[in-house]
Structure formats: C-alpha cells, structure tokens
Design a protein around this motif. Structure first.
Motif, PDB file in Angstrom:
ATOM      1  N   TYR B  32     -12.904  32.790  87.484  1.00 46.95           N
ATOM      2  CA  TYR B  32     -12.425  33.001  86.419  1.00 46.95           C
ATOM      3  C   TYR B  32     -11.395  33.063  84.931  1.00 46.95           C
ATOM      4  CZ  TYR B  32     -15.564  36.189  89.368  1.00 46.95           C
ATOM      5  OH  TYR B  32     -16.184  36.353  90.119  1.00 46.95           O
ATOM      6  N   TYR B  36      -5.000  37.325  78.193  1.00 49.50           N
ATOM      7  CA  TYR B  36      -4.086  38.423  78.317  1.00 49.50           C
ATOM      8  C   TYR B  36      -3.081  38.359  76.777  1.00 49.50           C
ATOM      9  CZ  TYR B  36      -5.440  39.792  82.807  1.00 49.50           C
ATOM     10  OH  TYR B  36      -5.765  39.770  84.065  1.00 49.50           O
ATOM     11  N   PHE B  46      -5.159  42.936  79.569  1.00 50.18           N
ATOM     12  CA  PHE B  46      -5.875  41.790  80.060  1.00 50.18           C
ATOM     13  C   PHE B  46      -7.027  42.566  78.194  1.00 50.18           C
ATOM     14  CE2 PHE B  46      -9.442  40.045  81.738  1.00 50.18           C
ATOM     15  CZ  PHE B  46     -10.920  41.126  81.533  1.00 50.18           C
ATOM     16  N   LEU B  49     -12.342  37.765  79.787  1.00 48.44           N
ATOM     17  CA  LEU B  49     -12.733  37.481  81.144  1.00 48.44           C
ATOM     18  C   LEU B  49     -13.451  36.050  81.172  1.00 48.44           C
ATOM     19  CD1 LEU B  49     -12.089  37.794  84.363  1.00 48.44           C
ATOM     20  CD2 LEU B  49     -14.680  37.416  84.014  1.00 48.44           C
ATOM     21  N   ARG B  51     -16.471  33.337  82.998  1.00 45.71           N
ATOM     22  CA  ARG B  51     -16.794  32.526  84.514  1.00 45.71           C
ATOM     23  C   ARG B  51     -16.916  31.029  84.334  1.00 45.71           C
ATOM     24  NH1 ARG B  51     -18.153  38.595  84.371  1.00 45.71           N
ATOM     25  NH2 ARG B  51     -18.482  39.002  86.038  1.00 45.71           N
ATOM     26  N   LEU B  89      -1.201  34.718  77.013  1.00 49.95           N
ATOM     27  CA  LEU B  89      -1.018  34.312  78.178  1.00 49.95           C
ATOM     28  C   LEU B  89      -2.813  33.769  78.524  1.00 49.95           C
ATOM     29  CD1 LEU B  89       0.962  37.096  79.954  1.00 49.95           C
ATOM     30  CD2 LEU B  89       1.787  34.599  78.675  1.00 49.95           C
ATOM     31  N   ARG B  95      -9.870  32.049  92.931  1.00 58.04           N
ATOM     32  CA  ARG B  95     -11.523  32.780  94.085  1.00 58.04           C
ATOM     33  C   ARG B  95     -11.834  34.248  93.534  1.00 58.04           C
ATOM     34  NH1 ARG B  95      -7.472  30.788  97.519  1.00 58.04           N
ATOM     35  NH2 ARG B  95      -7.195  33.091  97.941  1.00 58.04           N
ATOM     36  N   TYR B  97     -10.312  38.738  92.423  1.00 60.88           N
ATOM     37  CA  TYR B  97      -9.271  39.174  93.243  1.00 60.88           C
ATOM     38  C   TYR B  97      -8.312  39.186  94.223  1.00 60.88           C
ATOM     39  CZ  TYR B  97     -13.139  39.169  96.485  1.00 60.88           C
ATOM     40  OH  TYR B  97     -14.708  39.567  97.650  1.00 60.88           O
ATOM     41  N   GLN B  98      -7.789  37.594  93.802  1.00 60.78           N
ATOM     42  CA  GLN B  98      -6.664  37.604  94.875  1.00 60.78           C
ATOM     43  C   GLN B  98      -5.486  36.647  94.158  1.00 60.78           C
ATOM     44  OE1 GLN B  98      -6.550  38.135  98.096  1.00 60.78           O
ATOM     45  NE2 GLN B  98      -8.913  37.981  98.750  1.00 60.78           N
ATOM     46  N   LYS B  99      -5.177  35.890  93.929  1.00 66.27           N
ATOM     47  CA  LYS B  99      -4.076  35.347  93.370  1.00 66.27           C
ATOM     48  C   LYS B  99      -4.141  34.976  91.772  1.00 66.27           C
ATOM     49  CE  LYS B  99      -0.489  32.069  93.152  1.00 66.27           C
ATOM     50  NZ  LYS B  99      -0.229  30.414  94.120  1.00 66.27           N
ATOM     51  N   VAL B 100      -3.650  35.457  90.770  1.00 69.84           N
ATOM     52  CA  VAL B 100      -4.261  34.964  89.704  1.00 69.84           C
ATOM     53  C   VAL B 100      -2.704  33.892  88.779  1.00 69.84           C
ATOM     54  CG1 VAL B 100      -4.366  35.859  87.418  1.00 69.84           C
ATOM     55  CG2 VAL B 100      -5.219  36.934  89.090  1.00 69.84           C
ATOM     56  N   PHE B 102      -0.413  32.480  85.993  1.00 70.24           N
ATOM     57  CA  PHE B 102      -0.282  32.302  84.377  1.00 70.24           C
ATOM     58  C   PHE B 102       0.397  31.543  84.099  1.00 70.24           C
ATOM     59  CE2 PHE B 102      -1.774  36.500  83.090  1.00 70.24           C
ATOM     60  CZ  PHE B 102      -1.398  37.708  84.273  1.00 70.24           C
ATOM     61  N   GLY B 103       0.164  30.656  82.883  1.00 70.45           N
ATOM     62  CA  GLY B 103       0.432  29.886  81.814  1.00 70.45           C
ATOM     63  C   GLY B 103       2.130  30.254  81.372  1.00 70.45           C
TER      64      GLY B 103
END
Lengths: 113, 112
Positions: B32, B36, B46, B49, B51, B89, B95, B97-100, B102-103
């Motif tokens: 994904y 933001y 947000f 999004l 995919r 952003l 993957r 719902y784990q680590k996101v 950011f730029g």
C-alpha cells in the motif's frame, strides 16, 4: 467522527527521568502504533501493537522504550530514562482494518532538558 | 532498507492550478502507498491509499497514481486553493498493517 486522543499535549522532563505518554484509541480499532517526529524531520515508525503484543518495532525502539494497554482501552508509551535526543513529537495512531486508513492523534510534544 | 524521496522540499503554485507532487522509492514495491497531509504542529491526516495492483485513485480534487515499474507515485491536487497549503507526506506500507515508512514530505504553498 471518532478521533484518537493523546495526553499530555506537552511534557517537559529532565534527562534520565521516566515518562509515560498516553493514547486513547478509537474504540473498535485493534492495531496501534507509535511514531515520533523530531522537529523539522520526517515521521519515524517506532512500534506496532496488535492483540496485546508488539508486532513490529524499529531500531529506534530499544530497551528504553516499552508499550502496553494497561486497562484494555488506553495505549501507553514509556521511556524509562530519557535522553536529550528523545525530544520530539510522539504520535499515536490506529488502523482501520477495513480501509487500511491510519488515524493519528494530535501528538505529545516531549522536551527533555 | 527502503528509501523514499519526495521531489522537492517546497512547491509554490498559483491558486486554481494543479499541484503535482512526486514520491519515488527504492527496492520492493509496497503493498500500500499512502498520502497524508500534515499541518504545522499537528498529526498527519490520511488522504488516500493506493494498492500495488491499482494504477489510479481519485477522491474529490485529489488523484494518486502508482507506477510500480518506475517505483513512483504522483499526487495531484486540482483547482488548488490556499487552504491546501500544507506539507504532504508519502508513506509506504510494505505488507499491510505493520510498519509504515514516511518520506520527508513536500511543503506546498498555494498563492492566492
């Protein structure tokens, strides 16, 4: 519209002290996150939490950090012995599992002196 | 590790024009890709999004495109307004719902 809340909005602490940052997530969201943002820098992932355990953590999230849901609603981030470089905005976020939208709280500004 | 680059730190645009912001990433395509908005002293909000199997997404005046071959996403705001002035952003969720990650963001200024 439901929202994530965080307390306190601003915390000033002395180096070496413990701090606890609190978050009240949106009630039916099950995935929780902490991020930090040092002034002028990017938002950095710290930790994700699901089903009462950590699911992923970054290199930043060392032994000084811990998270828990002490009463099934609040979600806390504890820093055991703060350092000057911990000064930052700390954001709590929740995930809507249906839309994958992350809802961020307003943040806690932590100042370590 | 994944690296994210947003085209410029700041972008000034005349009111009514279309603002186009760029997000480039290295390594693997995320499951994904998110955009933001962040206002000074506030948490990210947000917006959209997309995919990895989608090419384009729209929401009102916002449009996001995703090109996994170029490893790039473009974010467009049409008919821009001064109220659109903020930092935008780009974020990658590898993957779900784990680590996101950011730029650094692009600060957009819409000039009346």
């Amino acid at each position: 519209e439901p929202e994530v809340t965080q307390t306190p909005s601003h915390q000033v602490t002395q180096m070496g002290q413990e701090v606890i940052l609190r978050c009240v997530p949106i009630s039916n969201h099950l995935y929780f996150y902490w991020y930090r943002q040092i002034l002028g820098q990017k938002v950095e992932f710290l930790v994700s939490f699901y089903n009462n355990e950590i699911s992923e953590k970054s290199e930043i999230f060392d032994d000084q950090f811990s998270v828990e849901r002490p009463d099934g609603s609040n979600f806390t981030l504890k820093i055991r012995s703060t350092k000057l470089e911990d000064s930052a905005m700390y954001f709590c976020a929740n995930l809507d599992r249906g839309t994958y939208e992350q809802y961020f709280g307003p943040g806690t500004r932590l100042t370590v002196t | 590790s994944q690296k994210i680059e947003q085209n410029s730190e700041a972008l000034n645009i005349q009111e009514g024009k279309t603002a186009t912001l760029t997000c480039n990433y290295t390594n693997y395509s995320p499951a994904y890709l998110q955009w933001y908005r962040q206002d000074p002293g506030r948490g990210p909000v947000f917006l959209l999004l997309i995919r990895e199997n989608e090419k384009e997404k729209r929401k009102e005046r916002l449009k996001v495109t995703f090109d996994t071959t170029l490893k790039q996403s473009l974010f467009h705001i049409t008919a821009s307004q001064p109220a659109d002035s903020a930092t935008y952003l780009c974020a990658l969720d590898m993957r779900g719902y784990q680590k996101v990650t950011f730029g650094t963001g692009t600060k957009l200024q819409v000039i009346p």
